[in-house]
Design a protein around this motif. Structure first.
Motif, PDB file in Angstrom:
ATOM      1  N   SER A   1      52.338  -4.002 -21.247  1.00 55.86           N
ATOM      2  CA  SER A   1      53.374  -3.027 -20.904  1.00 55.86           C
ATOM      3  C   SER A   1      53.797  -3.128 -19.441  1.00 55.86           C
ATOM      4  O   SER A   1      54.893  -2.701 -19.079  1.00 55.86           O
ATOM      5  CB  SER A   1      52.854  -1.605 -21.178  1.00 55.86           C
ATOM      6  N   VAL A   2      52.947  -3.705 -18.600  1.00 56.81           N
ATOM      7  CA  VAL A   2      53.249  -3.814 -17.173  1.00 56.81           C
ATOM      8  C   VAL A   2      54.377  -4.812 -16.919  1.00 56.81           C
ATOM      9  O   VAL A   2      55.289  -4.563 -16.111  1.00 56.81           O
ATOM     10  CB  VAL A   2      51.978  -4.218 -16.394  1.00 56.81           C
TER      11      VAL A   2
ATOM     12  N   ALA B   1      59.819  -6.302 -15.132  1.00 64.91           N
ATOM     13  CA  ALA B   1      61.108  -6.939 -15.392  1.00 64.91           C
ATOM     14  C   ALA B   1      62.245  -5.928 -15.348  1.00 64.91           C
ATOM     15  O   ALA B   1      63.322  -6.200 -14.810  1.00 64.91           O
ATOM     16  CB  ALA B   1      61.070  -7.637 -16.755  1.00 64.91           C
ATOM     17  N   ALA B   2      62.016  -4.751 -15.923  1.00 62.17           N
ATOM     18  CA  ALA B   2      63.061  -3.721 -15.953  1.00 62.17           C
ATOM     19  C   ALA B   2      63.383  -3.218 -14.556  1.00 62.17           C
ATOM     20  O   ALA B   2      64.542  -2.942 -14.229  1.00 62.17           O
ATOM     21  CB  ALA B   2      62.614  -2.558 -16.839  1.00 62.17           C
TER      22      ALA B   2
ATOM     23  N   ARG C   1      63.398  -4.841 -11.884  1.00 55.78           N
ATOM     24  CA  ARG C   1      64.146  -5.830 -11.112  1.00 55.78           C
ATOM     25  C   ARG C   1      65.378  -6.351 -11.836  1.00 55.78           C
ATOM     26  O   ARG C   1      66.299  -6.834 -11.192  1.00 55.78           O
ATOM     27  CB  ARG C   1      63.218  -6.996 -10.753  1.00 55.78           C
ATOM     28  N   GLY C   2      65.384  -6.259 -13.174  1.00 57.53           N
ATOM     29  CA  GLY C   2      66.532  -6.799 -13.898  1.00 57.53           C
ATOM     30  C   GLY C   2      67.108  -5.885 -14.951  1.00 57.53           C
ATOM     31  O   GLY C   2      67.996  -6.301 -15.712  1.00 57.53           O
ATOM     32  N   GLY C   3      66.599  -4.660 -15.074  1.00 58.58           N
ATOM     33  CA  GLY C   3      67.135  -3.723 -16.047  1.00 58.58           C
ATOM     34  C   GLY C   3      66.428  -3.810 -17.392  1.00 58.58           C
ATOM     35  O   GLY C   3      65.544  -4.648 -17.617  1.00 58.58           O
ATOM     36  N   GLY C   4      66.855  -2.920 -18.302  1.00 61.43           N
ATOM     37  CA  GLY C   4      66.216  -2.838 -19.609  1.00 61.43           C
ATOM     38  C   GLY C   4      66.333  -4.113 -20.418  1.00 61.43           C
ATOM     39  O   GLY C   4      65.435  -4.471 -21.177  1.00 61.43           O
ATOM     40  N   GLY C   5      67.437  -4.835 -20.256  1.00 57.58           N
ATOM     41  CA  GLY C   5      67.599  -6.098 -20.980  1.00 57.58           C
ATOM     42  C   GLY C   5      66.547  -7.106 -20.582  1.00 57.58           C
ATOM     43  O   GLY C   5      66.051  -7.870 -21.417  1.00 57.58           O
ATOM     44  N   ALA C   6      66.195  -7.115 -19.313  1.00 57.62           N
ATOM     45  CA  ALA C   6      65.158  -8.038 -18.838  1.00 57.62           C
ATOM     46  C   ALA C   6      63.807  -7.708 -19.454  1.00 57.62           C
ATOM     47  O   ALA C   6      63.022  -8.613 -19.781  1.00 57.62           O
ATOM     48  CB  ALA C   6      65.070  -7.989 -17.319  1.00 57.62           C
ATOM     49  N   ALA C   7      63.530  -6.423 -19.620  1.00 55.93           N
ATOM     50  CA  ALA C   7      62.269  -6.018 -20.248  1.00 55.93           C
ATOM     51  C   ALA C   7      62.189  -6.535 -21.685  1.00 55.93           C
ATOM     52  O   ALA C   7      61.155  -7.054 -22.127  1.00 55.93           O
ATOM     53  CB  ALA C   7      62.142  -4.496 -20.233  1.00 55.93           C
ATOM     54  N   GLY C   8      63.295  -6.397 -22.415  1.00 52.48           N
ATOM     55  CA  GLY C   8      63.314  -6.892 -23.791  1.00 52.48           C
ATOM     56  C   GLY C   8      63.150  -8.393 -23.860  1.00 52.48           C
ATOM     57  O   GLY C   8      62.440  -8.913 -24.725  1.00 52.48           O
ATOM     58  N   LEU C   9      63.791  -9.114 -22.938  1.00 50.84           N
ATOM     59  CA  LEU C   9      63.661 -10.570 -22.921  1.00 50.84           C
ATOM     60  C   LEU C   9      62.230 -10.993 -22.619  1.00 50.84           C
ATOM     61  O   LEU C   9      61.727 -11.982 -23.177  1.00 50.84           O
ATOM     62  CB  LEU C   9      64.610 -11.159 -21.881  1.00 50.84           C
ATOM     63  N   ALA C  10      61.573 -10.266 -21.727  1.00 54.74           N
ATOM     64  CA  ALA C  10      60.195 -10.609 -21.369  1.00 54.74           C
ATOM     65  C   ALA C  10      59.274 -10.482 -22.585  1.00 54.74           C
ATOM     66  O   ALA C  10      58.499 -11.396 -22.895  1.00 54.74           O
ATOM     67  CB  ALA C  10      59.711  -9.705 -20.238  1.00 54.74           C
ATOM     68  N   THR C  11      59.365  -9.355 -23.286  1.00 53.40           N
ATOM     69  CA  THR C  11      58.521  -9.156 -24.465  1.00 53.40           C
ATOM     70  C   THR C  11      58.893 -10.122 -25.577  1.00 53.40           C
ATOM     71  O   THR C  11      58.032 -10.684 -26.253  1.00 53.40           O
ATOM     72  CB  THR C  11      58.634  -7.708 -24.959  1.00 53.40           C
ATOM     73  N   GLY C  12      60.201 -10.332 -25.762  1.00 56.85           N
ATOM     74  CA  GLY C  12      60.647 -11.258 -26.797  1.00 56.85           C
ATOM     75  C   GLY C  12      60.162 -12.670 -26.546  1.00 56.85           C
ATOM     76  O   GLY C  12      59.753 -13.379 -27.478  1.00 56.85           O
TER      77      GLY C  12
ATOM     78  N   THR D   1      64.837 -12.650 -13.520  1.00 57.00           N
ATOM     79  CA  THR D   1      64.572 -12.507 -14.954  1.00 57.00           C
ATOM     80  C   THR D   1      64.134 -13.824 -15.583  1.00 57.00           C
ATOM     81  O   THR D   1      63.205 -13.860 -16.401  1.00 57.00           O
ATOM     82  CB  THR D   1      65.821 -11.969 -15.669  1.00 57.00           C
ATOM     83  N   ALA D   2      64.774 -14.923 -15.203  1.00 50.97           N
ATOM     84  CA  ALA D   2      64.414 -16.229 -15.773  1.00 50.97           C
ATOM     85  C   ALA D   2      62.965 -16.580 -15.447  1.00 50.97           C
ATOM     86  O   ALA D   2      62.249 -17.139 -16.289  1.00 50.97           O
ATOM     87  CB  ALA D   2      65.362 -17.306 -15.244  1.00 50.97           C
TER      88      ALA D   2
END
Length: 418
Positions: free
Chosen positions: A54-55, A60-61, A63-74, A120-121
């Protein structure tokens, strides 16, 4: 093996019954030095994975927003699934030790450099590498663990392993977020990385691969999916794993916000009951047969999801998660134990991969599908429909019971057993 099966391709007609050694009262020791060493790597991998689960999305969120959080988990979960598909081949080529050590390295080392950049990358790339490492640790490690447990106590041993890995995950998941809030992301990332890396030296004391005397050819993932004796438990477990992903993801959203304490209590009850029933299922299955536990586990799981459906009722939510937890714990242990019993030791990597694919894939598909359904029907009806869909797994569960029964009591021809 106590099942009497030596073929690398599991035979559907293999009966699920206690061995003569168990029924005669002889119980080989469960806790051995190699198994204790294996527990160290289990704890290390669990701490590393769940401390950051969860950290990293939160980092990611930020520094890059909610979309970045989803990409990280995905990215993490995609790499895990891909890694699970290829790990059996790596185990067959390089052995347990090297594959497990590589997994711990890939899981731990990238975490040390996670906070070098908030791009994010970069975060997605780190998560992808860690997902591959996690796949290696759970598939190669799972196969190795199964080889260290006496056949006569396989169910109990696998339940103990589930406990050893489950407790660190329960502690690490909330601890990671708490530490990140008080110390920052960097120290937590370092702790997660070091937890995996510190376990690597203990792997050197473990066996390297299945017995070289085993004449069987290892079976691949595709071959396992074509084998009914393995596919049937996979399908049943996938159904319950699908519901597990739904409950963990959507229960906090489905229950009214005024009952936030109910959600925390319900999820704790689910985990606690699941841990207990998994242990009980392991002990009972070793004595009475694991095949008889799969169907009750599935029915309990489906009943629990149905009871959860009136999400505005706190009693229903807690009772439902308790029922679901009981069924899920039983199904977890019974299906995994059955699958190992039906495969030769050289194919344990494939068994581990198939079971973990059912777990991860089921949770992911369940969460995605439920989100769409709930948007159309509302949460109560979506939970009810989930329980109904779970019952489609009755077909492979009942079929497996019948095959096991026919194997235990084959029809006779001209007075001779077939």
């Amino acid at each position: 093996m106590t099942t009497g099966q030596t073929s690398g391709s599991p035979t559907p007609a293999t009966p699920d019954c206690p061995s003569s050694e168990v029924t005669s009262g002889s119980r080989p020791p469960l806790m051995t030095r190699p198994l204790v060493l294996r527990f160290v790597s289990v704890v290390g991998a669990s701490l590393s994975f769940f401390l950051l689960l969860s950290v990293v999305p939160a980092y990611a969120a930020e520094r890059g927003g909610g979309g970045a959080a989803g990409l990280a988990t995905g990215s993490l979960m995609l790499a895990t699934v891909l890694g699970e598909l290829v790990t059996p081949r790596l185990v067959n080529r390089f052995g347990y030790r090297l594959t497990l050590m590589a997994g711990l390295l890939l899981l731990g080392a990238p975490a040390l450099v996670l906070t070098v950049s908030g791009n994010t990358a970069w975060v997605v790339a780190v998560c992808f590498v860690r997902g591959l490492g996690f796949a290696l640790t759970i598939v190669a490690g799972g196969a190795l663990t199964a080889s260290l447990i006496p056949d006569q106590r396989r169910g109990e041993g696998l339940a103990l392993v589930g406990l050893v890995s489950g407790v660190p995950s329960l502690v690490a998941l909330p601890l990671g977020l708490w530490l990140a809030g008080h110390l920052g992301f960097g120290p937590v990332a370092a702790a997660g990385g070091l937890a995996a890396l510190a376990a690597i030296p203990f792997v050197t004391g473990l066996p390297d691969r299945a017995s070289k005397a085993d004449p069987d050819e290892p079976m691949g993932v595709v071959g396992g999916l074509r084998t009914g004796a393995l596919l049937r438990p996979v399908l049943v477990f996938a159904a319950t794993a699908t519901a597990a992903g739904i409950v963990v993801t959507f229960l906090p959203l489905a229950v009214p916000s005024a009952s936030a304490g109910v959600v925390a209590a319900a999820l704790f009850v689910q985990t606690a009951v699941s841990t207990v029933t998994r242990w009980l299922a392991g002990r009972h299955g070793d004595r009475g047969g694991n095949g008889r536990l799969v169907l009750p586990g599935l029915l309990l799981s489906a009943a629990g999801v149905l009871v959860i459906a009136p999400t505005a009722n706190p009693v229903a939510v807690i009772a439902g998660t308790a029922l679901f937890g009981a069924g899920f714990g039983i199904t977890q242990n019974a299906t995994l134990t059955l699958m190992y019993a039906r495969a030769s030791a050289v194919s344990y990597g494939t068994v581990s991969a198939l079971w973990n694919l059912a777990y991860d894939g089921g949770m992911g598909v369940g969460a995605a599908g439920f989100g769409i359904t709930a948007g159309l029907t509302g949460y109560p009806w979506a939970f009810a429909l989930t329980a109904l869909l779970m019952l489609t797994a009755l077909a492979p569960a009942v079929r497996d019971l019948r095959v096991t029964a026919s194997a235990a009591h084959p029809p006779a021809t001209d007075g001779a057993p077939r």
